[in-house]
Motif scaffolding. Structure first.
Motif, PDB file in Angstrom:
ATOM      1  N   PRO A 120      -1.393  13.054  -5.651  1.00  9.62           N
ATOM      2  CA  PRO A 120      -1.704  12.723  -7.050  1.00  9.62           C
ATOM      3  C   PRO A 120      -1.617  13.943  -7.940  1.00  9.62           C
ATOM      4  O   PRO A 120      -1.766  15.085  -7.485  1.00  9.62           O
ATOM      5  CB  PRO A 120      -3.145  12.202  -6.967  1.00  9.62           C
ATOM      6  N   LEU A 135      -1.715   7.304  -5.780  1.00  4.86           N
ATOM      7  CA  LEU A 135      -0.545   7.522  -4.930  1.00  4.86           C
ATOM      8  C   LEU A 135      -0.697   8.806  -4.110  1.00  4.86           C
ATOM      9  O   LEU A 135      -1.507   9.669  -4.443  1.00  4.86           O
ATOM     10  CB  LEU A 135       0.709   7.600  -5.797  1.00  4.86           C
ATOM     11  N   THR A 166       5.552  10.287 -12.490  1.00  6.57           N
ATOM     12  CA  THR A 166       4.863   9.579 -11.409  1.00  6.57           C
ATOM     13  C   THR A 166       5.827   9.165 -10.309  1.00  6.57           C
ATOM     14  O   THR A 166       5.530   9.300  -9.112  1.00  6.57           O
ATOM     15  CB  THR A 166       4.144   8.340 -11.974  1.00  6.57           C
ATOM     16  N   ARG A 179       0.830  -1.199   0.000  1.00  7.71           N
ATOM     17  CA  ARG A 179       0.000   0.000   0.000  1.00  7.71           C
ATOM     18  C   ARG A 179       0.865   1.249   0.000  1.00  7.71           C
ATOM     19  O   ARG A 179       1.822   1.350   0.772  1.00  7.71           O
ATOM     20  CB  ARG A 179      -0.930   0.023   1.212  1.00  7.71           C
ATOM     21  N   HIS A 180       0.492   2.196  -0.867  1.00  6.30           N
ATOM     22  CA  HIS A 180       1.105   3.521  -0.890  1.00  6.30           C
ATOM     23  C   HIS A 180      -0.029   4.511  -1.132  1.00  6.30           C
ATOM     24  O   HIS A 180      -0.566   4.585  -2.241  1.00  6.30           O
ATOM     25  CB  HIS A 180       2.180   3.627  -1.983  1.00  6.30           C
ATOM     26  N   GLY A 181      -0.399   5.249  -0.098  1.00  5.10           N
ATOM     27  CA  GLY A 181      -1.548   6.135  -0.204  1.00  5.10           C
ATOM     28  C   GLY A 181      -2.801   5.318  -0.445  1.00  5.10           C
ATOM     29  O   GLY A 181      -3.147   4.425   0.340  1.00  5.10           O
ATOM     30  N   ALA A 194      -2.804   4.430 -11.366  1.00 11.00           N
ATOM     31  CA  ALA A 194      -1.880   4.263 -10.245  1.00 11.00           C
ATOM     32  C   ALA A 194      -1.386   5.617  -9.739  1.00 11.00           C
ATOM     33  O   ALA A 194      -1.294   5.851  -8.528  1.00 11.00           O
ATOM     34  CB  ALA A 194      -0.699   3.385 -10.658  1.00 11.00           C
ATOM     35  N   VAL A 251       5.084   0.910 -10.377  1.00  5.21           N
ATOM     36  CA  VAL A 251       4.963   1.435  -9.013  1.00  5.21           C
ATOM     37  C   VAL A 251       5.347   0.371  -7.994  1.00  5.21           C
ATOM     38  O   VAL A 251       6.105   0.627  -7.042  1.00  5.21           O
ATOM     39  CB  VAL A 251       3.526   1.944  -8.766  1.00  5.21           C
ATOM     40  N   PHE A 293      -3.116   3.561  -3.230  1.00 11.35           N
ATOM     41  CA  PHE A 293      -2.711   2.494  -4.147  1.00 11.35           C
ATOM     42  C   PHE A 293      -2.532   1.224  -3.331  1.00 11.35           C
ATOM     43  O   PHE A 293      -1.710   1.172  -2.413  1.00 11.35           O
ATOM     44  CB  PHE A 293      -1.404   2.861  -4.852  1.00 11.35           C
ATOM     45  N   HIS A 344       9.019   0.122  -5.517  1.00  9.82           N
ATOM     46  CA  HIS A 344       9.048  -0.018  -4.063  1.00  9.82           C
ATOM     47  C   HIS A 344       9.531  -1.404  -3.616  1.00  9.82           C
ATOM     48  O   HIS A 344       9.577  -1.669  -2.413  1.00  9.82           O
ATOM     49  CB  HIS A 344       7.660   0.270  -3.489  1.00  9.82           C
TER      50      HIS A 344
END
Length: 709
Positions: free
Chosen positions: A449, A446, A341, A225-227, A442, A374, A229, A378
């Motif tokens: 955005p 995030l 991005t 999870r990122h934000g 995506a 994305v 996303f 990470h």
């Protein structure tokens, strides 16, 4: 031979000859093109162009395509521009490379330059071998120089490869089950991922039932999870897929205002705020009598790409470098969007095209690639593969916007238009992620955005929503009034033909209505206001091959219709005749098409494209329309979003007009769709004795028309 002094724009943008041609090993030629294969056969045509100008056997050529590390930046493979623009640039580059090698042979060995030629890569003097070839001279010819445009290209009369049918270079693996598609790619240590989609831009995760997700997994998974996303990651694709199928039930979202499901039909556009412009002279100031005026309104629902397979993307981030594999139509624009991005230098990103399901527009390919990028960013060192689910593809890909088009005509004393207005209401047709526009799911999920894509659309010509909004017919006064609707209930972007499909349907349906009003045959009526000799030729040709007959009775349940357009008013000409039978629903019996695409590189490939456009257009005309509910797109499978079945494909006849003449190549990939839709509409009106102006021409709409008669 033809001498061309002016470099085409793509060669100006990518001037270095070594970007286009190289000689990596004895007997082999590397040829690069920024165009990509999306089912249209363009790589075969590019190979033919290069082989012809370099004078080598096609089998010698190693074709490099759509790779930011290897190929020229040609933007998007879109708009039927590959041969019309990309092919011209490749042709000139190859001609200049051939000339440089002949110059080198003459200078090094004392030959008279005019006596030299190339035969399958070998240098000949007056037809006899010299013992030299491209590969023996390659070290002495430095291609790290800019093209000049001064080297002559071959004359059409001397062609031996271009203009002849050639087998598709991409079909063998597809037919025999080889690893032809991005879905077949396997990277060492690859993990599989599925994204739990943000239901709508701006929605935020309220709660995740992580325990429920792990119970559904039946195996090890990682939740990323990122934000907003959210993704499921694991080594076993079956395990990840099982979680993805139930994940929407275990993630709660805030910020989900319901949408109006009635917006699936297009007339809601008429009540929306719009950005307006008029292209052409202002409308008449004085009202005209009804007896000299004709007005009609036509609509189309949102349309999906409905690619046969869902989108897929792969990515790996290692040692500060991101590599992405995608079936995007634009590897360079996607690289720029990924750089924004992930806040990376574009030079640290490699984007490589791999073939995927045909899309003819902006489907989920860029989004799937971004999903993978994305996650990989990470998880450094971990190759990641994201394959969308069928339901996800239908629900979240950008769709082609719904449209309303009204034609308004002031007639002269002979019943011909003296003043013509095409008035268009439409959402955005072009919201691709390149060029700063955003529009990647995506990226929107995030933290921090990007802003929504700007409420603008490309100008005219060729336009987007306005594409083909100006009839090619010789009316004294013509204009387009365009109402761009910035806010639409679902995400929209490019699909084959853009606004041309409904604009041609509206114009050509109106032409039939005007012909009926003037009591003239539809073919004769069109020819009476059509001066372009090439346009007249395709209309006359399709009438001849279809056995067109004037004065056939109306309302018998069997009908024929004709339609014509020149795609973008600057690409290929196409005229179509359709024959239908109508009872409670429409059965398409047969279609004829005549097309003028200028010089045709591969006639079989061009005919394939026109046939494909006809079948695609028939599906749009008779079947396709995106359904909405309060949550968004509800047509998420092949039952709720039907397309033309194999059993419903009509007999199709396509003939090329003057395909071997020495004329500029014209884009053909999107030329037949609009005329096909319009010809079917006109045929249905002929069969019923009543006109349907709303697409698709479903059983329900046919029955309603019958009840009105």
């Amino acid at each position: 031979m033809n001498t061309q002094q002016t470099l085409p724009p793509l060669l100006v943008a990518n001037p270095r000859l070594d970007q286009w041609v190289g000689f990596p090993s004895s007997g082999r030629v590397a040829v690069s093109t920024g165009r990509v294969e999306i089912g249209q056969g363009v790589l075969t045509a590019m190979l033919q162009i290069a082989a012809e100008e370099l004078e080598v056997a096609p089998e010698r050529i190693l074709l490099q395509t759509g790779d930011t590390d290897l190929t020229p930046n040609e933007g998007y493979t879109a708009g039927s521009q590959s041969i019309q623009f990309g092919g011209v640039a490749l042709r000139m580059a190859c001609a200049e490379v051939r000339a440089l090698f002949l110059d080198q042979a003459a200078a090094s060995f004392g030959y008279t330059r005019a006596d030299l030629a190339v035969r399958d890569g070998a240098i000949t003097q007056n037809g006899e071998p010299t013992g030299q070839d491209y590969w023996s001279l390659a070290a002495a010819v430095d291609l790290r120089r800019d093209a000049t445009g001064r080297s002559p290209t071959k004359s059409v009369s001397d062609y031996s490869i271009v203009g002849r049918n050639a087998p598709r270079v991409d079909l063998a693996a597809k037919v025999f089950g080889g690893p032809a598609f991005i879905h077949d790619m396997v990277l060492d240590g690859m993990a599989h991922a599925r994204v739990v989609r943000q239901p709508r831009r701006g929605a935020t995760i309220a709660k995740i039932d992580e325990a429920a997700l792990r119970r559904a997994a039946k195996g090890p998974i990682e939740i990323v999870r990122h934000g907003n996303f959210l993704a499921i990651l694991g080594a076993d694709e079956t395990v990840v897929e099982a979680v993805a199928a139930v994940a929407p039930d275990h993630v709660a979202w805030d910020g989900l205002d319901p949408i109006n499901p009635y917006q699936e039909e297009a007339r809601w556009l008429l009540q929306q705020p719009s950005i307006d412009r008029t292209i052409g002279p202002p409308p008449p100031a004085e009202p005209t009598p009804a007896t000299t005026r004709h007005e009609a309104t036509y609509t189309r629902m949102h349309i999906a790409h409905a690619s046969v397979a869902p989108s897929c993307g792969l990515a790996q981030y290692r040692d500060g470098r991101l590599t992405v594999w995608t079936h995007s139509q634009g590897v360079y624009p996607l690289r720029d969007a990924l750089a924004r991005t992930l806040k990376l230098d574009p030079a640290a990103i490699s984007v490589k095209h791999a073939q995927g399901p045909g899309c003819y527009g902006h489907n989920g390919a860029d989004d799937a690639a971004t999903d993978a990028a994305v996650i990989a960013f990470h998880r450094p060192g971990q190759p990641v593969r994201v394959r969308w689910r069928r339901e996800e593809e239908f629900a979240f890909e950008p769709v082609s916007p719904a449209m309303v088009v009204t034609t308004q005509t002031v007639l002269d004393g002979s019943g011909h238009p003296a003043d013509w207005t095409t008035e268009i209401w439409s959402g955005r047709h072009s919201s691709r992620p390149g060029g700063g526009g955003g529009n990647l799911l995506a990226a929107e999920a995030l933290p921090d955005p990007p802003p929504p894509p700007p409420a603008v659309e490309s100008g005219y010509p060729p336009g987007a929503g306005t594409r083909n909004g100006e009839p090619l017919y010789d009316f004294p006064t013509k204009r387009i009034v365009h109402h761009l609707i910035a806010d639409t209930p679902v995400r929209t972007s490019s699909l084959r033909g853009l606004g041309a499909t409904l604009n041609v349907f509206a114009i050509e349906s109106s032409m039939d209505e005007l012909a009926e009003r003037a009591r003239q045959d539809p073919v004769a009526y069109r020819l009476s206001v059509l001066a372009d000799t090439r346009a007249r030729a395709v209309v006359e040709h399709v009438a001849r091959i279809s056995g067109w007959q004037a004065g056939l009775p109306v309302g018998t349940g069997r009908g024929r219709g004709v339609a014509f357009a020149r795609y973008k008013n600057m690409a290929a000409y196409a005229a179509v005749v359709a024959e239908v039978e109508v009872d409670e629903s429409v059965r398409l019996v047969r279609v004829w098409c005549a097309a003028d695409a200028g010089l045709v590189i591969n006639p079989d490939g061009a005919i394939n494209q026109l046939e494909g456009g006809i079948i695609h257009g028939a599906s749009w005309a008779l079947k396709e329309g995106v359904r909405l509910d309060t949550y968004g797109i509800s047509s998420r499978d092949w039952e709720s979003y039907p397309v033309l079945r194999f059993s419903e494909v009509p007999e199709v006849t396509v003939e090329l007009v003057d395909a071997a003449m020495d004329r500029p190549c014209l884009g053909v990939g999107e030329a037949s769709g609009g005329p096909t839709v319009a010809a079917i509409g006109n045929a249905v009106a002929h069969a019923l004795g009543a006109r349907l102006r709303d697409l698709p021409l479903t059983r329900e709409r046919v029955m309603a028309a019958l009840l009105r008669t």
